[in-house]
Design a protein around this motif. Structure first.
Motif, PDB file in Angstrom:
ATOM      1  N   PRO A 156       0.828  -1.215   0.000  1.00  0.00           N
ATOM      2  CA  PRO A 156       0.000   0.000   0.000  1.00  0.00           C
ATOM      3  C   PRO A 156       0.864   1.268   0.000  1.00  0.00           C
ATOM      4  N   LEU A 157       1.603   1.448  -1.056  1.00  0.00           N
ATOM      5  CA  LEU A 157       2.558   2.547  -1.154  1.00  0.00           C
ATOM      6  C   LEU A 157       1.837   3.892  -1.120  1.00  0.00           C
ATOM      7  N   SER A 158       2.360   4.822  -0.311  1.00  0.00           N
ATOM      8  CA  SER A 158       1.747   6.145  -0.243  1.00  0.00           C
ATOM      9  C   SER A 158       2.758   7.270  -0.436  1.00  0.00           C
ATOM     10  N   TRP A 159       4.044   7.000  -0.218  1.00  0.00           N
ATOM     11  CA  TRP A 159       5.064   8.048  -0.288  1.00  0.00           C
ATOM     12  C   TRP A 159       6.314   7.508  -0.988  1.00  0.00           C
ATOM     13  N   VAL A 160       6.889   8.347  -1.840  1.00  0.00           N
ATOM     14  CA  VAL A 160       8.112   7.982  -2.560  1.00  0.00           C
ATOM     15  C   VAL A 160       9.136   9.094  -2.403  1.00  0.00           C
ATOM     16  N   GLY A 161      10.335   8.738  -1.971  1.00  0.00           N
ATOM     17  CA  GLY A 161      11.453   9.665  -1.934  1.00  0.00           C
ATOM     18  C   GLY A 161      12.419   9.317  -3.048  1.00  0.00           C
ATOM     19  N   VAL A 162      12.846  10.300  -3.811  1.00  0.00           N
ATOM     20  CA  VAL A 162      13.708  10.071  -4.973  1.00  0.00           C
ATOM     21  C   VAL A 162      15.097  10.647  -4.718  1.00  0.00           C
ATOM     22  N   VAL A 163      16.110   9.777  -4.833  1.00  0.00           N
ATOM     23  CA  VAL A 163      17.503  10.195  -4.727  1.00  0.00           C
ATOM     24  C   VAL A 163      18.126  10.061  -6.109  1.00  0.00           C
ATOM     25  N   ALA A 164      18.548  11.169  -6.691  1.00  0.00           N
ATOM     26  CA  ALA A 164      19.096  11.115  -8.040  1.00  0.00           C
ATOM     27  C   ALA A 164      20.155  12.196  -8.210  1.00  0.00           C
ATOM     28  N   ARG A 165      21.136  11.905  -9.072  1.00  0.00           N
ATOM     29  CA  ARG A 165      22.186  12.889  -9.334  1.00  0.00           C
ATOM     30  C   ARG A 165      21.653  14.075 -10.119  1.00  0.00           C
ATOM     31  N   SER A 166      20.698  13.839 -10.991  1.00  0.00           N
ATOM     32  CA  SER A 166      20.157  14.901 -11.830  1.00  0.00           C
ATOM     33  C   SER A 166      18.903  15.502 -11.190  1.00  0.00           C
TER      34      SER A 166
ATOM     35  N   ALA B 115      15.123  13.857 -11.208  1.00  0.00           N
ATOM     36  CA  ALA B 115      14.443  13.632  -9.931  1.00  0.00           C
ATOM     37  C   ALA B 115      13.094  14.330  -9.929  1.00  0.00           C
ATOM     38  N   ALA B 116      13.069  15.564 -10.417  1.00  0.00           N
ATOM     39  CA  ALA B 116      11.809  16.316 -10.454  1.00  0.00           C
ATOM     40  C   ALA B 116      10.795  15.644 -11.371  1.00  0.00           C
ATOM     41  N   GLU B 117      11.263  15.098 -12.482  1.00  0.00           N
ATOM     42  CA  GLU B 117      10.359  14.425 -13.410  1.00  0.00           C
ATOM     43  C   GLU B 117       9.750  13.171 -12.780  1.00  0.00           C
ATOM     44  N   LEU B 118      10.565  12.403 -12.058  1.00  0.00           N
ATOM     45  CA  LEU B 118      10.028  11.204 -11.417  1.00  0.00           C
ATOM     46  C   LEU B 118       9.074  11.582 -10.282  1.00  0.00           C
ATOM     47  N   VAL B 119       9.421  12.612  -9.535  1.00  0.00           N
ATOM     48  CA  VAL B 119       8.529  13.078  -8.481  1.00  0.00           C
ATOM     49  C   VAL B 119       7.183  13.477  -9.068  1.00  0.00           C
ATOM     50  N   GLU B 120       7.195  14.216 -10.160  1.00  0.00           N
ATOM     51  CA  GLU B 120       5.950  14.636 -10.797  1.00  0.00           C
ATOM     52  C   GLU B 120       5.163  13.426 -11.300  1.00  0.00           C
ATOM     53  N   HIS B 121       5.875  12.452 -11.865  1.00  0.00           N
ATOM     54  CA  HIS B 121       5.224  11.221 -12.336  1.00  0.00           C
ATOM     55  C   HIS B 121       4.512  10.520 -11.176  1.00  0.00           C
ATOM     56  N   CYS B 122       5.176  10.432 -10.034  1.00  0.00           N
ATOM     57  CA  CYS B 122       4.573   9.784  -8.875  1.00  0.00           C
ATOM     58  C   CYS B 122       3.358  10.556  -8.382  1.00  0.00           C
ATOM     59  N   ARG B 123       3.466  11.877  -8.372  1.00  0.00           N
ATOM     60  CA  ARG B 123       2.343  12.691  -7.909  1.00  0.00           C
ATOM     61  C   ARG B 123       1.143  12.548  -8.836  1.00  0.00           C
ATOM     62  N   GLU B 124       1.402  12.484 -10.129  1.00  0.00           N
ATOM     63  CA  GLU B 124       0.305  12.298 -11.081  1.00  0.00           C
ATOM     64  C   GLU B 124      -0.376  10.947 -10.889  1.00  0.00           C
ATOM     65  N   ALA B 125       0.393   9.978 -10.347  1.00  0.00           N
ATOM     66  CA  ALA B 125      -0.169   8.657 -10.070  1.00  0.00           C
ATOM     67  C   ALA B 125      -0.847   8.590  -8.706  1.00  0.00           C
ATOM     68  N   GLY B 126      -0.921   9.729  -8.014  1.00  0.00           N
ATOM     69  CA  GLY B 126      -1.635   9.771  -6.739  1.00  0.00           C
ATOM     70  C   GLY B 126      -0.790   9.509  -5.517  1.00  0.00           C
ATOM     71  N   LEU B 127       0.539   9.553  -5.661  1.00  0.00           N
ATOM     72  CA  LEU B 127       1.441   9.310  -4.542  1.00  0.00           C
ATOM     73  C   LEU B 127       2.055  10.615  -4.058  1.00  0.00           C
ATOM     74  N   ASP B 128       2.258  10.728  -2.762  1.00  0.00           N
ATOM     75  CA  ASP B 128       3.098  11.800  -2.248  1.00  0.00           C
ATOM     76  C   ASP B 128       4.531  11.486  -2.652  1.00  0.00           C
ATOM     77  N   ALA B 129       5.267  12.458  -3.139  1.00  0.00           N
ATOM     78  CA  ALA B 129       6.633  12.216  -3.585  1.00  0.00           C
ATOM     79  C   ALA B 129       7.446  13.489  -3.447  1.00  0.00           C
TER      80      ALA B 129
END
Length: 315
Positions: free
Chosen positions: A151-161, A165-179
């Protein structure tokens, strides 16, 4: 045969035929039915001018198949994927080609699906916080895969770029996850950590992990590269796809093996043993699933997609 008549499955059709939850179930079902990862045909790796050429054959009672993958480290700088692959699926009895599948899309589906099977058997039922290292396609796939089994609800992204990182965070948010973008120290509050990078050195200290955390490391199949440190391998419950493959290719294990910090008995079991309940997962401390990617995974997931196509699967 007429090559033009060969069924072709591109990335879009593969996603339609086999959404992540179905891919996860296909892998689990194959392992429960008796698939032995230790019996898989080893991949061969050939050095070429652009990088590496990987040949990955596998066979079972119904199908045979081979993936041809090119790993070109210079491709991202050209705007091309680092890994480009094609997969040929054949009938096992006649070896007549049955389908040509986008091998890159297949890899991006089967690797997270395999990880999800491991997470489903290792993570606490209420696991809801994921930290993912990397922000490329495998990182995206692992967010989707972990979400398929917990039951995933939150995603933290660690990335060099920061951009990626912002693109993946936005992707997760669009999927309904806090990121949100995070630092490596965020593993302290993670239930699951997914390492999906090209790093050759450990990404975080094992001492930073929560005691119940599950770490999935998929970024490397090279004996000299690793994403996790010796302490994690020495203290965690370690599960691999297959012992033979891990002891041949997994730098995460081979580096501490060569230094004498661990022995081969550090491996608690392979993925089939885990699925069948033959691995003791009750020990206190983190769990580690180390994946190098194996040919049987392409065969199982590719065949599942082709069979659904043949059955006229709906979206």
């Amino acid at each position: 045969m007429n090559p033009a008549a060969l069924r072709r499955i591109d990335a879009e059709e593969l996603a339609r035929l086999l959404p992540m939850p179905r891919a996860v179930r296909a892998v689990e079902a194959a392992l429960r039915a008796g698939l032995d990862p230790e019996a898989d045909i080893p991949r061969t790796v050939h050095e070429v001018a652009a990088g590496q050429l990987l040949l990955m054959p596998s066979a079972n009672s119904s199908y045979a198949g081979v993936k041809i993958a090119g790993v070109a480290p210079g491709n991202p700088g050209r705007g091309q994927p680092r890994i480009i692959a094609s997969y040929l699926l054949m009938d096992a009895e006649t070896l007549r080609p049955a389908a040509l599948i986008d091998g890159s899309a297949l890899t991006l589906l089967r690797t997270p699906a395999v990880s999800a099977v491991a997470v489903d058997h290792l993570a606490v039922p209420a696991a809801e916080r994921l930290v993912v290292f990397g922000a490329g396609p495998q990182a995206r796939g692992h967010v989707e895969a972990v979400r398929a089994v917990r039951p995933l609800s939150w995603v933290g992204v660690v990335a060099r770029s920061p951009r990626q990182a912002a693109e993946l965070v936005e992707h997760c948010r669009e999927a309904g996850l806090d990121a949100e973008p995070v630092s490596p120290e965020a593993v302290a509050t993670a239930d699951v950590v997914a390492c999906c990078t090209t790093s050759r050195t450990p990404l975080f200290p094992a001492s930073a992990l929560a005691s119940h955390a599950v770490v999935v490391a998929v970024g490397s199949h090279e004996p000299t590269a690793r994403e996790v440190d010796t302490e994690l391998v020495a203290t965690a419950t370690v599960v691999v796809e297959a012992r033979a493959a891990a002891l041949r290719e997994a730098g995460d294990l081979l580096i501490p093996l060569r230094s004498g910090d661990i022995g081969p008995d550090r491996i608690a079991g392979n993925l089939a043993e885990l699925v069948r309940g033959a691995v003791d997962t009750g020990a206190v401390g983190p769990k580690l699933f180390k994946s190098v990617g194996m040919s049987w995974q392409d065969l199982v997931v590719g065949a599942a997609a082709v069979e659904r196509a043949g059955a006229g699967a709906a979206p």
